[in-house]
Design a protein around this motif. Structure first.
Motif, PDB file in Angstrom:
ATOM      1  N   UNK A   7       4.190  -0.647  -7.720  1.00  0.00           N
ATOM      2  CA  UNK A   7       4.166  -0.738  -9.179  1.00  0.00           C
ATOM      3  C   UNK A   7       5.565  -0.515  -9.746  1.00  0.00           C
ATOM      4  N   UNK A   8       6.324   0.380  -9.142  1.00  0.00           N
ATOM      5  CA  UNK A   8       7.712   0.598  -9.561  1.00  0.00           C
ATOM      6  C   UNK A   8       8.543  -0.673  -9.411  1.00  0.00           C
ATOM      7  N   UNK A   9       8.328  -1.410  -8.327  1.00  0.00           N
ATOM      8  CA  UNK A   9       9.030  -2.687  -8.132  1.00  0.00           C
ATOM      9  C   UNK A   9       8.647  -3.699  -9.202  1.00  0.00           C
ATOM     10  N   UNK A  10       7.388  -3.689  -9.624  1.00  0.00           N
ATOM     11  CA  UNK A  10       6.969  -4.588 -10.705  1.00  0.00           C
ATOM     12  C   UNK A  10       7.659  -4.195 -12.006  1.00  0.00           C
ATOM     13  N   UNK A  11       7.717  -2.890 -12.282  1.00  0.00           N
ATOM     14  CA  UNK A  11       8.340  -2.417 -13.521  1.00  0.00           C
ATOM     15  C   UNK A  11       9.845  -2.708 -13.555  1.00  0.00           C
ATOM     16  N   UNK A  34       7.673  -6.728 -16.843  1.00  0.00           N
ATOM     17  CA  UNK A  34       8.100  -5.376 -16.449  1.00  0.00           C
ATOM     18  C   UNK A  34       8.158  -4.396 -17.619  1.00  0.00           C
ATOM     19  N   UNK A  35       8.686  -4.849 -18.756  1.00  0.00           N
ATOM     20  CA  UNK A  35       8.801  -3.976 -19.921  1.00  0.00           C
ATOM     21  C   UNK A  35       7.432  -3.583 -20.464  1.00  0.00           C
ATOM     22  N   UNK A  36       6.539  -4.542 -20.520  1.00  0.00           N
ATOM     23  CA  UNK A  36       5.205  -4.246 -21.059  1.00  0.00           C
ATOM     24  C   UNK A  36       4.439  -3.305 -20.136  1.00  0.00           C
ATOM     25  N   UNK A  37       4.534  -3.539 -18.831  1.00  0.00           N
ATOM     26  CA  UNK A  37       3.838  -2.672 -17.888  1.00  0.00           C
ATOM     27  C   UNK A  37       4.347  -1.239 -18.008  1.00  0.00           C
ATOM     28  N   UNK A  38       5.652  -1.077 -18.041  1.00  0.00           N
ATOM     29  CA  UNK A  38       6.216   0.274 -18.136  1.00  0.00           C
ATOM     30  C   UNK A  38       5.823   0.934 -19.456  1.00  0.00           C
ATOM     31  N   UNK A  39       5.859   0.181 -20.542  1.00  0.00           N
ATOM     32  CA  UNK A  39       5.486   0.742 -21.846  1.00  0.00           C
ATOM     33  C   UNK A  39       4.019   1.172 -21.856  1.00  0.00           C
ATOM     34  N   UNK A  40       3.157   0.369 -21.274  1.00  0.00           N
ATOM     35  CA  UNK A  40       1.736   0.719 -21.222  1.00  0.00           C
ATOM     36  C   UNK A  40       1.514   1.971 -20.375  1.00  0.00           C
ATOM     37  N   UNK A  41       2.187   2.042 -19.246  1.00  0.00           N
ATOM     38  CA  UNK A  41       2.019   3.197 -18.355  1.00  0.00           C
ATOM     39  C   UNK A  41       2.558   4.468 -18.995  1.00  0.00           C
ATOM     40  N   UNK A  42       3.771   4.395 -19.523  1.00  0.00           N
ATOM     41  CA  UNK A  42       4.353   5.588 -20.126  1.00  0.00           C
ATOM     42  C   UNK A  42       3.623   5.973 -21.415  1.00  0.00           C
ATOM     43  N   UNK A  43       3.053   4.984 -22.081  1.00  0.00           N
ATOM     44  CA  UNK A  43       2.259   5.277 -23.274  1.00  0.00           C
ATOM     45  C   UNK A  43       1.018   6.092 -22.954  1.00  0.00           C
ATOM     46  N   UNK A  44       0.508   5.943 -21.745  1.00  0.00           N
ATOM     47  CA  UNK A  44      -0.648   6.738 -21.303  1.00  0.00           C
ATOM     48  C   UNK A  44      -0.204   8.050 -20.668  1.00  0.00           C
ATOM     49  N   UNK A  45       1.109   8.240 -20.564  1.00  0.00           N
ATOM     50  CA  UNK A  45       1.693   9.457 -19.983  1.00  0.00           C
ATOM     51  C   UNK A  45       1.215   9.680 -18.551  1.00  0.00           C
TER      52      UNK A  45
END
Length: 135
Positions: free
Chosen positions: A41-45, A3-14
């Motif tokens: 995807x939110x549930x995964x994050x 979850x942390x990695x997915x959110x970081x990757x997504x937010x890193x791409x803005x």
């Protein structure tokens, strides 16, 4: 870890959850059984649900990372360029496929640069502008 990695990757791409879902659906249009949604995807994050193998593979492909990194199995995405140049993987530079000869010459350039770097004096100042890879 996922979850942390997915959110970081997504937010890193803005990008938003909805934008990621749309881009995944466009990138994998033939996969109608597994269309993605922002809430999914939110549930995964948030760690509420876990994605299937297919979904993890799609995310890794989209972000250009390994499934091992995304799932937390490895801590970094290290790539040894020397091994990459001799691999069978197609390599591109600015959307142009590198031929075997291109790969060999680039390998030689990098090798020469790194060997020559040992003899250069480093005064701590940058002598070249930072590359802007977001063109």
């Amino acid at each position: 870890m996922f979850p942390e990695r997915l959110k970081a990757l997504r937010t890193g791409k803005h990008i938003t959850l909805a934008e990621l879902a749309t881009e995944l659906n466009e990138m994998f249009p033939s996969d109608k059984r597994h269309e993605n949604t922002a809430s999914q995807i939110g549930n995964w994050e948030r760690g509420i649900r876990n994605p299937s193998y297919v979904e993890v593979r799609k995310l890794a492909t989209y972000f250009g990372i390994s499934m091992d990194y995304l799932s937390g199995r490895v801590d970094s995405e290290k790539t040894d360029l020397s091994k990459l140049f001799i691999s069978g993987t197609d390599l591109y530079f600015n959307e142009q496929l590198l031929t075997g000869n291109d790969r060999y010459e680039i390998y030689q350039l990098i090798d020469g640069f790194l060997h020559g770097k040992k003899g250069r004096h480093d005064d701590g100042r940058d002598t070249q502008e930072e590359l802007d890879l977001n063109y």
